[in-house]
Design an enzyme around this catalytic site. Structure first.
Site, PDB file in Angstrom:
ATOM      1  N   SER A 193       0.837  -1.190   0.000  1.00  0.00           N
ATOM      2  CA  SER A 193       0.000   0.000   0.000  1.00  0.00           C
ATOM      3  C   SER A 193       0.881   1.254   0.000  1.00  0.00           C
ATOM      4  O   SER A 193       1.764   1.389  -0.845  1.00  0.00           O
ATOM      5  CB  SER A 193      -0.933  -0.050   1.210  1.00  0.00           C
ATOM      6  OG  SER A 193      -1.914   0.939   1.124  1.00  0.00           O
ATOM      7  N   ASP A 226      -8.938  -6.234  -4.514  1.00  0.00           N
ATOM      8  CA  ASP A 226      -8.540  -4.935  -3.952  1.00  0.00           C
ATOM      9  C   ASP A 226      -9.095  -3.836  -4.844  1.00  0.00           C
ATOM     10  O   ASP A 226      -8.668  -3.669  -5.981  1.00  0.00           O
ATOM     11  CB  ASP A 226      -7.014  -4.868  -3.893  1.00  0.00           C
ATOM     12  CG  ASP A 226      -6.496  -3.573  -3.268  1.00  0.00           C
ATOM     13  OD1 ASP A 226      -7.305  -2.672  -2.988  1.00  0.00           O
ATOM     14  OD2 ASP A 226      -5.270  -3.492  -3.057  1.00  0.00           O
ATOM     15  N   HIS A 239      -8.079  -5.033  -0.135  1.00  0.00           N
ATOM     16  CA  HIS A 239      -6.788  -4.382   0.088  1.00  0.00           C
ATOM     17  C   HIS A 239      -6.033  -4.997   1.273  1.00  0.00           C
ATOM     18  O   HIS A 239      -4.813  -5.123   1.247  1.00  0.00           O
ATOM     19  CB  HIS A 239      -7.034  -2.890   0.330  1.00  0.00           C
ATOM     20  CG  HIS A 239      -5.787  -2.076   0.382  1.00  0.00           C
ATOM     21  ND1 HIS A 239      -4.916  -1.983  -0.684  1.00  0.00           N
ATOM     22  CD2 HIS A 239      -5.238  -1.322   1.365  1.00  0.00           C
ATOM     23  CE1 HIS A 239      -3.902  -1.191  -0.356  1.00  0.00           C
ATOM     24  NE2 HIS A 239      -4.065  -0.791   0.878  1.00  0.00           N
TER      25      HIS A 239
END
Lengths: 376, 197
Positions: free
Chosen positions: A151, A318, A351
Site C-alpha cells: 500500500s 482490492d 486491500h
C-alpha cells in the site's frame, strides 16, 4: 512458526536538517526503528520494510510482557518465514509525522517550544524515503538488498528506486498504485473533514487543550476501513446480520453487525492514533505521483531505475488499489525494459490481503527472497 | 513445450541475445534455457499461479496476465521475438492474439498441436476424437478451445497479413519438413508482419 521473539525499538537522532519537497526543512528529528537478524560482514543482506498508513517500525516480534504485541507483518518476517531473518538483516522504521515515536506533530516545535500540531511540515513519500536513506546509511548499509512495502509502504519502496537508485537492488511493491485516483483522494478528504470539523480538533492544537478529536478519528477510520475490505468479504463476514433478534427502529443505535464492527474499529483506532498524523499521512498518499515531474509519463519517471529488479503484487479483490493500478506500474517498467515480475493474487480479502498470509502470496514472496538471498 | 527436444528446436529459432516475450510461458523452462544458453532476456506471460511461482523460483521474469485481454502492456515492436508455444489452442480470440503477437514482436513463433496429423485423422475417421501425446485430453475435459491444422494456420497467417518466413512440423522432437500437415504432431510457424520494415 518461529518468531524473532522479544524486540526493543531503537532511536536515532539526526541533527542535519532534512530538506522537504514542500520547500520547508525539518531542522532536527529522531527516527524510531527496529532491526531483526544480523547484518552480514559486507552489509549486503539488509532489507528495509516500509509501513503503510496506521503501522509503525514494529514489523515483527513481540514486546516483552505485552500480550498480543506481534509486529504488523509478523506473518512474513521471522526465522524461516518468507522474509527470513536467519538470512536477512531486516529494518523497520517509523516515518516522520507518525505517532509511534519518530518526530511528529505531538512533539515540541523547536521554534515555539509548543507541540507542532498542524504546524508540522507536510511530509511526502519522497521525504520519508530520504529520511530512511539517512538511517540506512548510519546503520552502515551502503546498498539495500531489497526494499519492500504494501500500500503506502509500496509507494515508498517504488520511491526508493527513483530517489536513491544506487542504494537498493530489488524493489517489492505490494497492493499499491502509481498515484491516487480521484476516488482515493475523495475518501481521504472525507476522513480529513471528519477530523478537522470535530470541535475537539482546535485547529490541530488539541494537545494544549487536553483534548482529542476522537469523534473525527473514529469516522475517519470507519471510512478508511470500508476501503480496505472487499464487498464480498464484508458480505460474507457480516451480510445483513443483526446484533439483536429484531430491528430496533432507531436511526442512531446499532442494528447491523457491520455497524457494530465499524464502530469498534473506529473506537479502537481513536484510542491509539493521532489525528494530525492521520491528516499528514493521507496527504502524503494524495501527493504521491512520481509521473508528475515527468509530464505525467510514468515510464519516464522509472527510466532511472533501469538496474533494479522489481516484484509487483496485486490482489484481485482490492478495489482501493486495484490490479489495473499495479499494471500501470508494470507497464512503465516494461517500457524501460526493466526486470519485473508481476503476480495478481486471487484473494478474497480486498486491500487488507497484503497483511494476511494467503499461501500463494507468501510462496511468491518466499521465492523472491530466496532468489535475493542467493545473491547476497 | 514440455519435451526437451522440442524446446531445443524452438530455441534454435530465437536469435542470440534476443529480447523475448513468451506468451503462456508455463514454468519458464524455455526462457531460462534461452537466458542461459543464448543470452536472451525478456518476460514470460502466465495465468496459472503455480507456473508464475515456478518462473520466480527459476529467476525468470514473469507477468501474470490473462492473454484473452490482449497485450496492451507492451509497445509496438518492443521485442525481437514473441513466442506463442502450445498456447494458441487455449485462447479464444486466436486472431486478435496473433495480430498482437505480430504487433509487439519483430518475429513471431507459434506452435500448436496439428489436428491433421495422420493418427488423428484415422481416429476421427473411426468416429472418435483423437487422443495423443500432443492432444492428450478427452473431448469433454480438454482445456483446448481451438483445434486447427498445419494447413489451417498457413491460411490464417496469409489472411492476417503475416509473412511466414519458416514453417515445419515436429514429431517426437524431430523436424518434419515433408508433408508436415500429415506427418507432424506439432506445427511450428515463424512469421513477421508483412508491412514490417
Amino acid at each position: 512458526m518461529a518468531t524473532v521473539g522479544d524486540v526493543t525499538p531503537q532511536r536515532m537522532a539526526f541533527t542535519e536538517a532534512l530538506p522537504l519537497r514542500s520547500g520547508a526543512t525539518l531542522a532536527d528529528y529522531t527516527l524510531v526503528y527496529e532491526t531483526y537478524g544480523r547484518l552480514n560482514a559486507d552489509a549486503s543482506n539488509a532489507v528495509l520494510v516500509c509501513h503503510a498508513l496506521n503501522a509503525s517500525h514494529h514489523v515483527a516480534g513481540t514486546y516483552a510482557g505485552q500480550e498480543r504485541s506481534e509486529g504488523w507483518w509478523d506473518n512474513l518476517v521471522g526465522p524461516g518465514k518468507p522474509l527470513d531473518t536467519d538470512r536477512f538483516f531486516v529494518v523497520g522504521v517509523n516515518n516522520l509525522g507518525s505517532c509511534f515515536g519518530s518526530t511528529g506533530p505531538m512533539h515540541p516545535n523547536p521554534s515555539t517550544g509548543r507541540p507542532y500540531g498542524t504546524d508540522f511540515p507536510v511530509v511526502t513519500v519522497e521525504d520519508w524515503v530520504d529520511a530512511q536513506a539517512r538511517l540506512v546509511e548510519r546503520l552502515g548499509i551502503r546498498q539495500l538488498a531489497a526494499v519492500i512495502g504494501g500500500s503506502l509502504g509500496g509507494m515508498q519502496a517504488l520511491a526508493w528506486t527513483l530517489r536513491h537508485p544506487q542504494r537498493v537492488r530489488h524493489c517489492i511493491a505490494v497492493a499499491t498504485a502509481p498515484n491516487l485516483s480521484a476516488q482515493n483522494i475523495a475518501f481521504n478528504e472525507v476522513a480529513r473533514r471528519a477530523i478537522i470539523s470535530d470541535p475537539d480538533f482546535h485547529d490541530g492544537h488539541y494537545y494544549e487543550h487536553g483534548a482529542v478529536p476522537r469523534r473525527g478519528l473514529r469516522v475517519a477510520r470507519m471510512i478508511g476501513h470500508i476501503t480496505y475490505l472487499s464487498d464480498d468479504s464484508m458480505e460474507e463476514k457480516f451480510g445483513r446480520a443483526l446484533r439483536a433478534a429484531e430491528l430496533g427502529y432507531s436511526t442512531h443505535e446499532i442494528d447491523f453487525q457491520i455497524e457494530s464492527y465499524l464502530r469498534y474499529q473506529g473506537d479502537k483506532f481513536s484510542e491509539y492514533f493521532d489525528a494530525n498524523t492521520y491528516l499528514l499521512i493521507t496527504r502524503a498518499l494524495d501527493y504521491f505521483d512520481p509521473a508528475r515531474d515527468h509530464g505525467g509519463d510514468l515510464a519516464r519517471a522509472f527510466a532511472v531505475a533501469r538496474e533494479h529488479r522489481f516484484t509487483i503484487v496485486s490482489f484481485t479483490t482490492d478495489w482501493r488499489f486495484s490490479p489495473a493500478r499495479s499494471r500501470e506500474i508494470v507497464k512503465a517498467l516494461v517500457d524501460n525494459r526493466i526486470a519485473v515480475s508481476y503476480a495478481e493474487i486471487d484473494a478474497p480479502h480486498g486491500h487488507d490481503a497484503f497483511l494476511l498470509d494467503d499461501p500463494r502470496y507468501h510462496a511468491m514472496l518466499r521465492a523472491t527472497f530466496e532468489r535475493i538471498a542467493a545473491e547476497v | 513445450m514440455s519435451e526437451r527436444k522440442d524446446l531445443e528446436v524452438i530455441a534454435r529459432l530465437v536469435p542470440q541475445g534476443a529480447r523475448v516475450l513468451d506468451l503462456g510461458c508455463g514454468d519458464g523452462a524455455l526462457l531460462a534455457h534461452l537466458r542461459d544458453q543464448r543470452g536472451c532476456s525478456g518476460y514470460g506471460i502466465e495465468i496459472a499461479d503455480a507456473n508464475v511461482l515456478a518462473c520466480i523460483r527459476r529467476g525468470v521474469q514473469v507477468i501474470q496476465l490473462n492473454l484473452e485481454e490482449g497485450l496492451a502492456l507492451f509497445g509496438d515492436a518492443s521485442f525481437d521475438v514473441v513466442l506463442q508455444l502450445d498456447t494458441l489452442q487455449h485462447v479464444r480470440n486466436t486472431r486478435t492474439l496473433l495480430r498482437e503477437t505480430a504487433r509487439v514482436g519483430r518475429i513471431g513463433i507459434v506452435s500448436f498441436p496439428n489436428f491433421a496429423h495422420w493418427p488423428n485423422r484415422v481416429r476421427v475417421a473411426a468416429g472418435r476424437m483423437p487422443i495423443s501425446r500432443a492432444l492428450p485430453y478427452r473431448w469433454f475435459d480438454t482445456p483446448n478451445v481451438r483445434f486447427g491444422t498445419y494447413a489451417d494456420f498457413a491460411a490464417l497467417a496469409e489472411d492476417s497479413g503475416l509473412q511466414v518466413t519458416d514453417s515445419f512440423g515436429l514429431l517426437d522432437g524431430d523436424i518434419v519438413r515433408r508433408w508436415p500437415n500429415l506427418r507432424a504432431s506439432v506445427a511450428v510457424f515463424r512469421f513477421e508482419r508483412r508491412d514490417a520494415p
